[in-house]
Design an enzyme around this catalytic site. Structure first.
Site, PDB file in Angstrom:
ATOM      1  N   HIS A  44       0.836  -1.212   0.000  1.00 25.35           N
ATOM      2  CA  HIS A  44       0.000   0.000   0.000  1.00 25.35           C
ATOM      3  C   HIS A  44       0.868   1.260   0.000  1.00 25.35           C
ATOM      4  O   HIS A  44       0.680   2.157  -0.824  1.00 25.35           O
ATOM      5  CB  HIS A  44      -0.939  -0.014   1.202  1.00 25.35           C
ATOM      6  CG  HIS A  44      -1.549   1.316   1.510  1.00 25.35           C
ATOM      7  ND1 HIS A  44      -2.429   1.950   0.652  1.00 25.35           N
ATOM      8  CD2 HIS A  44      -1.405   2.157   2.583  1.00 25.35           C
ATOM      9  CE1 HIS A  44      -2.798   3.111   1.193  1.00 25.35           C
ATOM     10  NE2 HIS A  44      -2.182   3.265   2.349  1.00 25.35           N
ATOM     11  N   HIS A  68       3.924   6.902   5.602  1.00 25.04           N
ATOM     12  CA  HIS A  68       2.740   7.616   6.078  1.00 25.04           C
ATOM     13  C   HIS A  68       1.875   6.831   7.055  1.00 25.04           C
ATOM     14  O   HIS A  68       1.122   7.425   7.820  1.00 25.04           O
ATOM     15  CB  HIS A  68       1.897   8.153   4.906  1.00 25.04           C
ATOM     16  CG  HIS A  68       0.984   7.140   4.286  1.00 25.04           C
ATOM     17  ND1 HIS A  68       1.344   6.353   3.226  1.00 25.04           N
ATOM     18  CD2 HIS A  68      -0.293   6.780   4.584  1.00 25.04           C
ATOM     19  CE1 HIS A  68       0.334   5.566   2.896  1.00 25.04           C
ATOM     20  NE2 HIS A  68      -0.670   5.800   3.707  1.00 25.04           N
ATOM     21  N   GLU A  72       0.965   5.505  12.987  1.00 27.14           N
ATOM     22  CA  GLU A  72      -0.291   5.059  13.546  1.00 27.14           C
ATOM     23  C   GLU A  72      -0.327   3.553  13.795  1.00 27.14           C
ATOM     24  O   GLU A  72      -0.789   3.101  14.821  1.00 27.14           O
ATOM     25  CB  GLU A  72      -1.454   5.432  12.621  1.00 27.14           C
ATOM     26  CG  GLU A  72      -2.774   5.290  13.337  1.00 27.14           C
ATOM     27  CD  GLU A  72      -3.941   5.190  12.400  1.00 27.14           C
ATOM     28  OE1 GLU A  72      -3.736   5.088  11.184  1.00 27.14           O
ATOM     29  OE2 GLU A  72      -5.070   5.194  12.903  1.00 27.14           O
ATOM     30  N   ASP A  73       0.160   2.810  12.819  1.00 30.96           N
ATOM     31  CA  ASP A  73      -0.092   1.366  12.854  1.00 30.96           C
ATOM     32  C   ASP A  73       1.055   0.529  13.401  1.00 30.96           C
ATOM     33  O   ASP A  73       0.910  -0.673  13.549  1.00 30.96           O
ATOM     34  CB  ASP A  73      -0.370   0.864  11.418  1.00 30.96           C
ATOM     35  CG  ASP A  73      -1.573   1.556  10.797  1.00 30.96           C
ATOM     36  OD1 ASP A  73      -2.364   2.119  11.573  1.00 30.96           O
ATOM     37  OD2 ASP A  73      -1.703   1.537   9.566  1.00 30.96           O
ATOM     38  N   ASP A 135      -3.038   8.392  -1.088  1.00 30.78           N
ATOM     39  CA  ASP A 135      -3.494   7.383  -0.127  1.00 30.78           C
ATOM     40  C   ASP A 135      -4.957   7.034  -0.413  1.00 30.78           C
ATOM     41  O   ASP A 135      -5.333   5.864  -0.489  1.00 30.78           O
ATOM     42  CB  ASP A 135      -3.338   7.979   1.289  1.00 30.78           C
ATOM     43  CG  ASP A 135      -3.721   7.019   2.391  1.00 30.78           C
ATOM     44  OD1 ASP A 135      -3.429   5.815   2.268  1.00 30.78           O
ATOM     45  OD2 ASP A 135      -4.318   7.473   3.389  1.00 30.78           O
ATOM     46  N   ASP A 256     -19.531  16.877 -25.750  1.00 32.43           N
ATOM     47  CA  ASP A 256     -18.122  16.613 -25.411  1.00 32.43           C
ATOM     48  C   ASP A 256     -17.919  15.218 -24.825  1.00 32.43           C
ATOM     49  O   ASP A 256     -16.972  14.972 -24.104  1.00 32.43           O
ATOM     50  CB  ASP A 256     -17.581  17.690 -24.469  1.00 32.43           C
ATOM     51  CG  ASP A 256     -18.237  17.624 -23.089  1.00 32.43           C
ATOM     52  OD1 ASP A 256     -19.328  17.011 -22.969  1.00 32.43           O
ATOM     53  OD2 ASP A 256     -17.663  18.187 -22.150  1.00 32.43           O
TER      54      ASP A 256
HETATM   55 MN    MN Z   1      -2.542   4.698   4.034  1.00 34.99          MN
END
Ligand code: MN
Length: 479
Positions: A44, A68, A72-73, A135, A256
């Site tokens: 990811h 990123h 957190e994880d 993300d 269009d």
């Molecule tokens: Mn993420």
């Protein structure tokens, strides 16, 4: 080529080392984690970094993209990240993490807070929003692994929050990608219907465009334009969905669906090509739009015309320079990206950067997230207009703004002493609603002071806040 090779290709040694270090760190930290799809989690963050690389962003963005989700994880700490990757990377990772924490709660209240935090973080460092967009796009691509309720919420949030931000920053390509990825999950029934009803029209139009393209190239060539690129673009589904609502769901009126796009080296060539097309094909009345001389309020530039083309078909043409094209597709990212010389190509005067700078000032003006959301709705989800000073400077205002809004947009002193206004040379009252491309002159007088009545007509948060402040209606603005 593997994703990592793509990330490293063509980069200087020092950048390669930083990207590799970030990749190894992320791999180690996420080692025992999997995505809901069953893939290793690190896939990811690599996908996010690859997208940032496609936007031609700098190495700090790529490193922050790789890291990123570590704060957190995983067991990674802020001190660790700062020590190994520096302050900027830590700022970006922290900002992205805080936004995500709020998003996960998923109530209306937190979604306002999320938006405020996201916008303010973006005002500090616009790369926050590039990472959030990348993300989000990767998460949308793997949305089918989420439970149905969460899937729909994420999809709607993408359409209602992320797409408008991308649009406000003129990132047309990202906006389109977000909407088309979210569309089937947000409105499954409508999506299925549209797909079924439109497929015949799309097919016909693409076959037609393929057949006609060589003729157009030949006409331009015969008229001496030999340095243009003729192609066509297919309208995205969500954009078609929105447009059909305004055209009584009638496909025949969407000229269009497949539009020709002609990219030329300079502005003079744009007008030359327009002239050639009009000699060859009769234009439809009132469909010629000169967005080069009069850009759209978001800064978009091109010439548009709709003509009776080959075989009597009605077709839209869009004519633009290479720079206009890059700007329409990637907006603020095009200015943030490294130029070929290796220098960052930021022009402070671009409309998007001005917006970001304006948001920085909001921080002092706005008391809470609800007021913020109201102001942002006006600014972002409403149409905007360009208004010129007599010297030709441009101010970007929400539709319905008055000369008082304009005065405050120039400077708070001018707003506070605004005594009258001339619009396109004529004296006009201060509660008059300005139109796109108006030239507005503000007459100031030292004796003049804001009046309570102004509050009834002003549209911008800046004007309202400053007026209230002078009138003593707010005690203190937040520091
Ligand atoms: Mn993420």
């Amino acid at each position: 080529m593997s994703d990592m090779e793509t990330l490293l290709r063509g980069k200087p040694e020092a950048d390669i080392a930083r990207i590799k270090a970030a990749y190894e760190y992320a791999t180690r930290m996420h080692a025992d984690q999997k995505r809901l799809s069953g893939e290793p989690y690190v896939t990811h963050v690599v996908a996010v970094a690859v997208m940032l690389n496609e936007m031609k962003l700098d190495t700090t963005s790529l490193v922050a993209g790789l890291l990123h989700d570590t704060l957190e994880d995983t067991s990674a700490t802020a001190q660790d990240i700062e020590k190994h990757f520096g302050k900027d990377v830590l700022f970006l990772v922290k900002a992205v993490t805080k936004i995500k924490e709020l998003e996960e709660r998923g109530t209306q209240e937190t979604s306002y807070k999320t938006l405020m935090r996201m916008i303010f973080a973006m005002a500090e460092d616009v790369r926050v929003i590039f990472i959030k967009i990348a993300d989000r796009i990767h998460n949308l691509r793997t949305l089918q692994y989420l439970p149905p309720e969460k899937r729909r919420r994420k999809a709607l949030e993408s359409i209602k929050i992320y797409a408008p931000i991308a649009e406000r920053l003129n990132m047309g390509d990202m906006k389109g990608r977000i909407e088309d990825l979210a569309f089937p999950h947000a409105y499954p029934k409508e999506y299925a219907e549209l797909l079924e009803q439109s497929s015949r029209y799309y097919k016909e139009r693409v076959v037609y465009a393929e057949r006609v393209k060589p003729k157009i190239i030949k006409y331009l060539y015969d008229y001496g334009v030999r340095d243009s690129i003729v192609d066509y673009r297919v309208k995205r589904y969500f954009s078609l969905f929105e447009k059909l609502k305004r055209y009584e769901e009638n496909f025949e009126l969407i000229y269009d669906l497949v539009a020709f796009r002609i990219v030329v080296p300079d502005i003079a060539r744009c007008y030359e090509v327009l002239g050639i097309l009009h000699q060859q094909y009769r234009p439809l009345p009132k469909r010629v739009k000169d967005y080069i001389a009069m850009p759209k309020p978001n800064g978009y530039q091109s010439l548009h015309t709709t003509v009776f083309c080959e075989e009597g078909a009605i077709v839209e043409f869009q004519i633009r320079t290479k720079e206009m094209h890059a700007h329409a597709e990637s907006g603020i990212a095009a200015h943030w990206a490294y130029g070929e010389s290796g220098k960052r190509n930021i022009k402070a005067e671009t409309a998007e950067l001005e917006w970001v700078n304006k948001l920085k000032r909001w921080k002092e003006l706005i008391a809470d997230h609800r007021e913020f959301f109201e102001a942002l709705k006006l600014d972002m989800f409403r149409n905007r207009i360009f208004v010129f000073t007599p010297k030709g400077d441009i101010k970007d205002l929400p539709e319905g703004s008055t000369p008082v809004d304009f005065a405050y947009a120039i400077h708070s002193d001018i707003g506070n002493h605004c005594a009258g206004s001339k619009i396109n040379g004529k004296m006009i009252s201060l509660d008059h609603q300005l139109q796109n491309n108006d030239v507005c002159e503000i007459l100031v007088s030292k004796k003049q002071k804001p009046s309570r009545g102004w509050l009834d007509s002003v549209k911008t948060i800046e004007a309202a806040r400053r007026i209230k402040h002078v009138l003593g209606l707010v005690k203190k603005s937040r520091a």
